[in-house]
Scaffold this motif. Structure first.
Motif, PDB file in Angstrom:
ATOM      1  N   GLY A 238       0.792  -1.220   0.000  1.00 43.59           N
ATOM      2  CA  GLY A 238       0.000   0.000   0.000  1.00 43.59           C
ATOM      3  C   GLY A 238       0.821   1.265   0.000  1.00 43.59           C
ATOM      4  O   GLY A 238       0.292   2.346  -0.244  1.00 43.59           O
ATOM      5  N   ASP A 239       2.123   1.172   0.293  1.00 43.07           N
ATOM      6  CA  ASP A 239       2.983   2.356   0.340  1.00 43.07           C
ATOM      7  C   ASP A 239       3.898   2.461  -0.876  1.00 43.07           C
ATOM      8  O   ASP A 239       4.782   3.319  -0.918  1.00 43.07           O
ATOM      9  N   ARG A 240       3.731   1.596  -1.862  1.00 41.29           N
ATOM     10  CA  ARG A 240       4.544   1.653  -3.080  1.00 41.29           C
ATOM     11  C   ARG A 240       3.924   2.601  -4.110  1.00 41.29           C
ATOM     12  O   ARG A 240       2.731   2.905  -4.049  1.00 41.29           O
ATOM     13  N   ILE A 241       4.737   3.028  -5.071  1.00 38.63           N
ATOM     14  CA  ILE A 241       4.233   3.738  -6.233  1.00 38.63           C
ATOM     15  C   ILE A 241       3.687   2.686  -7.199  1.00 38.63           C
ATOM     16  O   ILE A 241       4.413   1.794  -7.633  1.00 38.63           O
TER      17      ILE A 241
ATOM     18  N   LYS B  18     -32.789   0.147   9.472  1.00 36.94           N
ATOM     19  CA  LYS B  18     -34.109  -0.467   9.587  1.00 36.94           C
ATOM     20  C   LYS B  18     -34.003  -1.977   9.367  1.00 36.94           C
ATOM     21  O   LYS B  18     -33.045  -2.457   8.765  1.00 36.94           O
ATOM     22  N   ASP B  19     -34.972  -2.699   9.838  1.00 33.75           N
ATOM     23  CA  ASP B  19     -35.010  -4.146   9.603  1.00 33.75           C
ATOM     24  C   ASP B  19     -34.919  -4.431   8.106  1.00 33.75           C
ATOM     25  O   ASP B  19     -35.603  -3.783   7.297  1.00 33.75           O
ATOM     26  N   GLY B  20     -34.064  -5.389   7.743  1.00 34.08           N
ATOM     27  CA  GLY B  20     -33.927  -5.765   6.342  1.00 34.08           C
ATOM     28  C   GLY B  20     -32.876  -4.988   5.579  1.00 34.08           C
ATOM     29  O   GLY B  20     -32.578  -5.322   4.423  1.00 34.08           O
ATOM     30  N   ASP B  21     -32.306  -3.928   6.185  1.00 35.49           N
ATOM     31  CA  ASP B  21     -31.250  -3.154   5.494  1.00 35.49           C
ATOM     32  C   ASP B  21     -30.043  -4.039   5.217  1.00 35.49           C
ATOM     33  O   ASP B  21     -29.672  -4.893   6.036  1.00 35.49           O
ATOM     34  N   LYS B  22     -29.419  -3.788   4.051  1.00 35.54           N
ATOM     35  CA  LYS B  22     -28.192  -4.498   3.698  1.00 35.54           C
ATOM     36  C   LYS B  22     -26.980  -3.700   4.147  1.00 35.54           C
ATOM     37  O   LYS B  22     -26.901  -2.488   3.914  1.00 35.54           O
ATOM     38  N   ILE B  23     -26.013  -4.394   4.752  1.00 34.33           N
ATOM     39  CA  ILE B  23     -24.766  -3.775   5.216  1.00 34.33           C
ATOM     40  C   ILE B  23     -23.612  -4.485   4.525  1.00 34.33           C
ATOM     41  O   ILE B  23     -23.565  -5.718   4.492  1.00 34.33           O
ATOM     42  N   LEU B  24     -22.674  -3.714   3.982  1.00 33.81           N
ATOM     43  CA  LEU B  24     -21.467  -4.298   3.385  1.00 33.81           C
ATOM     44  C   LEU B  24     -20.295  -4.097   4.332  1.00 33.81           C
ATOM     45  O   LEU B  24     -19.981  -2.970   4.721  1.00 33.81           O
ATOM     46  N   ILE B  25     -19.657  -5.196   4.726  1.00 31.16           N
ATOM     47  CA  ILE B  25     -18.431  -5.135   5.527  1.00 31.16           C
ATOM     48  C   ILE B  25     -17.280  -5.468   4.600  1.00 31.16           C
ATOM     49  O   ILE B  25     -17.193  -6.574   4.051  1.00 31.16           O
ATOM     50  N   ALA B  26     -16.404  -4.494   4.368  1.00 31.86           N
ATOM     51  CA  ALA B  26     -15.349  -4.615   3.350  1.00 31.86           C
ATOM     52  C   ALA B  26     -13.961  -4.577   3.979  1.00 31.86           C
ATOM     53  O   ALA B  26     -13.707  -3.802   4.902  1.00 31.86           O
ATOM     54  N   GLU B  27     -13.073  -5.416   3.444  1.00 30.62           N
ATOM     55  CA  GLU B  27     -11.675  -5.439   3.894  1.00 30.62           C
ATOM     56  C   GLU B  27     -10.755  -5.326   2.692  1.00 30.62           C
ATOM     57  O   GLU B  27     -11.048  -5.875   1.621  1.00 30.62           O
ATOM     58  N   GLY B  28      -9.644  -4.621   2.874  1.00 30.46           N
ATOM     59  CA  GLY B  28      -8.701  -4.411   1.783  1.00 30.46           C
ATOM     60  C   GLY B  28      -7.805  -5.606   1.519  1.00 30.46           C
ATOM     61  O   GLY B  28      -7.222  -5.719   0.438  1.00 30.46           O
ATOM     62  N   CYS B  29      -7.667  -6.485   2.481  1.00 31.99           N
ATOM     63  CA  CYS B  29      -6.798  -7.653   2.304  1.00 31.99           C
ATOM     64  C   CYS B  29      -7.619  -8.929   2.424  1.00 31.99           C
ATOM     65  O   CYS B  29      -8.799  -8.899   2.786  1.00 31.99           O
ATOM     66  N   THR B  30      -7.005 -10.045   2.109  1.00 27.35           N
ATOM     67  CA  THR B  30      -7.642 -11.349   2.302  1.00 27.35           C
ATOM     68  C   THR B  30      -6.834 -12.117   3.352  1.00 27.35           C
ATOM     69  O   THR B  30      -5.610 -12.060   3.353  1.00 27.35           O
TER      70      THR B  30
ATOM     71  N   LEU C 180     -25.305   0.952   4.522  1.00 29.51           N
ATOM     72  CA  LEU C 180     -24.071   1.357   5.211  1.00 29.51           C
ATOM     73  C   LEU C 180     -22.927   0.465   4.750  1.00 29.51           C
ATOM     74  O   LEU C 180     -23.120  -0.736   4.533  1.00 29.51           O
ATOM     75  N   VAL C 181     -21.749   1.067   4.586  1.00 29.21           N
ATOM     76  CA  VAL C 181     -20.522   0.316   4.321  1.00 29.21           C
ATOM     77  C   VAL C 181     -19.612   0.476   5.531  1.00 29.21           C
ATOM     78  O   VAL C 181     -19.354   1.606   5.980  1.00 29.21           O
ATOM     79  N   ILE C 182     -19.156  -0.642   6.075  1.00 36.08           N
ATOM     80  CA  ILE C 182     -18.189  -0.619   7.181  1.00 36.08           C
ATOM     81  C   ILE C 182     -16.883  -1.189   6.636  1.00 36.08           C
ATOM     82  O   ILE C 182     -16.825  -2.364   6.251  1.00 36.08           O
ATOM     83  N   HIS C 183     -15.848  -0.363   6.566  1.00 34.48           N
ATOM     84  CA  HIS C 183     -14.590  -0.745   5.918  1.00 34.48           C
ATOM     85  C   HIS C 183     -13.468  -0.882   6.950  1.00 34.48           C
ATOM     86  O   HIS C 183     -13.458  -0.180   7.966  1.00 34.48           O
ATOM     87  N   CYS C 184     -12.536  -1.761   6.657  1.00 38.65           N
ATOM     88  CA  CYS C 184     -11.361  -1.900   7.532  1.00 38.65           C
ATOM     89  C   CYS C 184     -10.503  -0.638   7.443  1.00 38.65           C
ATOM     90  O   CYS C 184     -10.809   0.288   6.689  1.00 38.65           O
ATOM     91  N   GLY C 185      -9.413  -0.604   8.178  1.00 33.87           N
ATOM     92  CA  GLY C 185      -8.536   0.566   8.182  1.00 33.87           C
ATOM     93  C   GLY C 185      -7.820   0.813   6.867  1.00 33.87           C
ATOM     94  O   GLY C 185      -7.311   1.902   6.623  1.00 33.87           O
ATOM     95  N   GLY C 186      -7.746  -0.201   5.996  1.00 38.90           N
ATOM     96  CA  GLY C 186      -7.140  -0.020   4.679  1.00 38.90           C
ATOM     97  C   GLY C 186      -5.627   0.042   4.684  1.00 38.90           C
ATOM     98  O   GLY C 186      -5.026   0.638   3.785  1.00 38.90           O
ATOM     99  N   CYS C 187      -4.988  -0.608   5.651  1.00 41.28           N
ATOM    100  CA  CYS C 187      -3.527  -0.500   5.749  1.00 41.28           C
ATOM    101  C   CYS C 187      -2.819  -1.113   4.541  1.00 41.28           C
ATOM    102  O   CYS C 187      -1.693  -0.729   4.218  1.00 41.28           O
ATOM    103  N   THR C 188      -3.457  -2.077   3.849  1.00 41.57           N
ATOM    104  CA  THR C 188      -2.807  -2.705   2.692  1.00 41.57           C
ATOM    105  C   THR C 188      -3.151  -2.000   1.385  1.00 41.57           C
ATOM    106  O   THR C 188      -2.595  -2.333   0.342  1.00 41.57           O
ATOM    107  N   LEU C 189      -4.089  -1.048   1.424  1.00 38.44           N
ATOM    108  CA  LEU C 189      -4.497  -0.340   0.218  1.00 38.44           C
ATOM    109  C   LEU C 189      -3.650   0.907   0.013  1.00 38.44           C
ATOM    110  O   LEU C 189      -3.120   1.476   0.968  1.00 38.44           O
ATOM    111  N   THR C 190      -3.548   1.345  -1.231  1.00 40.86           N
ATOM    112  CA  THR C 190      -2.901   2.632  -1.486  1.00 40.86           C
ATOM    113  C   THR C 190      -3.843   3.742  -1.036  1.00 40.86           C
ATOM    114  O   THR C 190      -5.062   3.554  -0.918  1.00 40.86           O
ATOM    115  N   GLU C 191      -3.280   4.918  -0.826  1.00 43.21           N
ATOM    116  CA  GLU C 191      -4.101   6.064  -0.451  1.00 43.21           C
ATOM    117  C   GLU C 191      -5.149   6.338  -1.530  1.00 43.21           C
ATOM    118  O   GLU C 191      -6.320   6.614  -1.231  1.00 43.21           O
ATOM    119  N   ARG C 192      -4.734   6.247  -2.799  1.00 45.14           N
ATOM    120  CA  ARG C 192      -5.655   6.511  -3.900  1.00 45.14           C
ATOM    121  C   ARG C 192      -6.829   5.524  -3.876  1.00 45.14           C
ATOM    122  O   ARG C 192      -7.978   5.898  -4.083  1.00 45.14           O
TER     123      ARG C 192
END
Length: 425
Positions: A9-12, A308-320, A364-376
């Protein structure tokens, strides 16, 4: 050493794009000096993006990505093109490669001297404000006068854009291409040091890093490693402990502690131990500011109250990673979310590069801290959600919110904490 230790995540990130058989795979092999990508006369040999880490001075540690051809066809070809275009979301520099000999059969009076596919690609690159180079490959197939004529036409129609002549067959022009890439240093980032403005030289930061079933065996997780390195780079003192040892550390060091930084999952226990006069935050919140958008993510936390009941929530992570029995993304956060909202929700998850472009079905989207992702890439994901009117929050902010301590955990950032006031659960 930097090549091996610099995080992805910190490379060009440098993407190599173009038509099938333009010589993209040969270009990445020539730049790296290794046979990284398979080269073949058969069109469509590259079916998925292929990346290679290397160092290009003065850029430093880079990640070069070879991509499938943009003129692929059929249902499968469309999926390959979609993957190629997604690479742009985490790209810092783009190399657009074309076979110069094929240009003699095309309309050089068009804007770019290339096909409509390449025109669309360049338009997208310019829209994303990415620096790029047009690379005319296979110059060995034409005489020098003709190659210069074509280069001149394309350069005239693309003022300010570097147009490079190379032959991967004869290994000519490769060093000049590397030099041109090195000149395209991305604009200085607005990204702050992780802790540089919070902890000064010789000041003490206490880091709470639980070692439990979800911790990787024999090492710290990436955000913890990066924060420790950042503190060392700034001359600060790191005191690392687990939750059971925190009380003793607080008693010994007292008011000499400048800040306590905790793993988000221990927020509730740590907050109960750390006196109010000592600033407290989490690794995840620091990363939300470091390479994301802390304001937008903090605002997204309030959406928990309107689910509300039935709402969809996405939990996303930058790494596997291998899921543990008490995995944070698939077990703990869904449990805390249900307890906090009191609603029956539909939880979906994604990881790695599989972040959906259409988020409209989610509340709602709940995302991880994104430490493995680039800033962009991290900022792209946040903007993608915001552009579709979907609130987004990251793990650390969400966990602080459901524990009623979000305002405290962002209190050291006055411009952010002022927007939140008393809206915690």
């Amino acid at each position: 050493m930097e090549l091996n230790s610099t995080l992805r995540g910190d490379r060009i990130h440098i993407a190599i794009l173009g038509r099938r058989n333009a010589g993209k795979s040969s270009v990445i092999n020539a730049i790296t000096g290794q046979d990284i990508a398979i080269v073949s006369d058969v069109k469509g040999t590259t079916t998925d993006p292929v990346s290679k880490a290397m160092e290009i001075l003065p850029l430093g540690a880079c990640l070069l990505t070879d991509t499938p051809g943009l003129d692929d066809y059929g249902e499968l070809g469309a999926k390959r093109i979609e993957k190629t275009l997604k690479v742009l979301d985490k790209t810092d520099i783009a190399l657009i490669v074309t076979d110069i000999s094929s240009l003699t059969c095309r309309d050089l009076n068009s804007r770019y001297g290339m096909s409509i596919n390449e025109e669309q690609l360049i338009g997208l690159i310019e829209e994303k404000k990415l620096p790029y180079i047009i690379v005319l490959n296979q110059t060995d197939r034409l005489d020098l006068e003709k190659t210069e004529e074509i280069r001149g036409i394309i350069a005239a129609k693309n003022p300010g854009i570097s147009v490079k002549l190379i032959s991967t067959t004869e290994r000519t022009g490769i060093e000049e291409l590397k030099d041109a890439v090195a000149l395209l240093v991305p604009e200085p980032s607005s990204r702050l040091d992780i802790t540089g403005d919070l902890v000064r030289e010789n000041e003490i930061a206490v880091l709470v890093t639980p070692i439990d079933s979800s911790a990787p065996k024999g090492r710290l997780i990436m955000p913890q490693q990066q924060v420790i390195r950042d503190l060392l780079d700034n001359g600060a003192v790191s005191v690392v402990t687990q939750v059971p040892g925190l009380k003793g550390v607080l008693e010994r060091l007292g008011d000499s502690i400048k800040i306590v930084i905790t793993d988000s999952q221990a927020f509730k226990d740590v907050s109960a131990l750390v006196p109010e006069n000592i600033p407290l935050t989490s690794f995840s919140i620091l990363f939300a500011r470091h390479k994301g958008n802390l304001k937008k993510l903090a605002e997204g936390a309030a959406a928990v109250n309107s689910l509300k009941d039935g709402d969809k929530i996405l939990i996303a992570e930058g790494c596997t990673h291998r899921r543990q029995c008490e995995d944070i993304g698939t077990v703990k956060i869904p449990r805390w979310l249900k307890e906090c909202s009191g609603k029956e929700l539909v939880i979906e998850t994604c990881s790695g590069a599989d972040f959906p472009s259409d988020l409209s079905e989610y509340a709602l989207v709940i995302h991880c801290g994104g430490c493995t992702l680039t800033e962009r890439e991290m900022k792209h994901r946040i903007l993608c959600a915001a552009g579709q009117g979907v609130p987004v929050v990251n793990y650390g902010i969400f966990i602080a919110y459901v524990n009623g301590i979000l305002k405290r955990s962002i209190n050291m950032f006055p411009s952010i904490s002022s927007i939140f006031m008393d809206n915690e659960k």
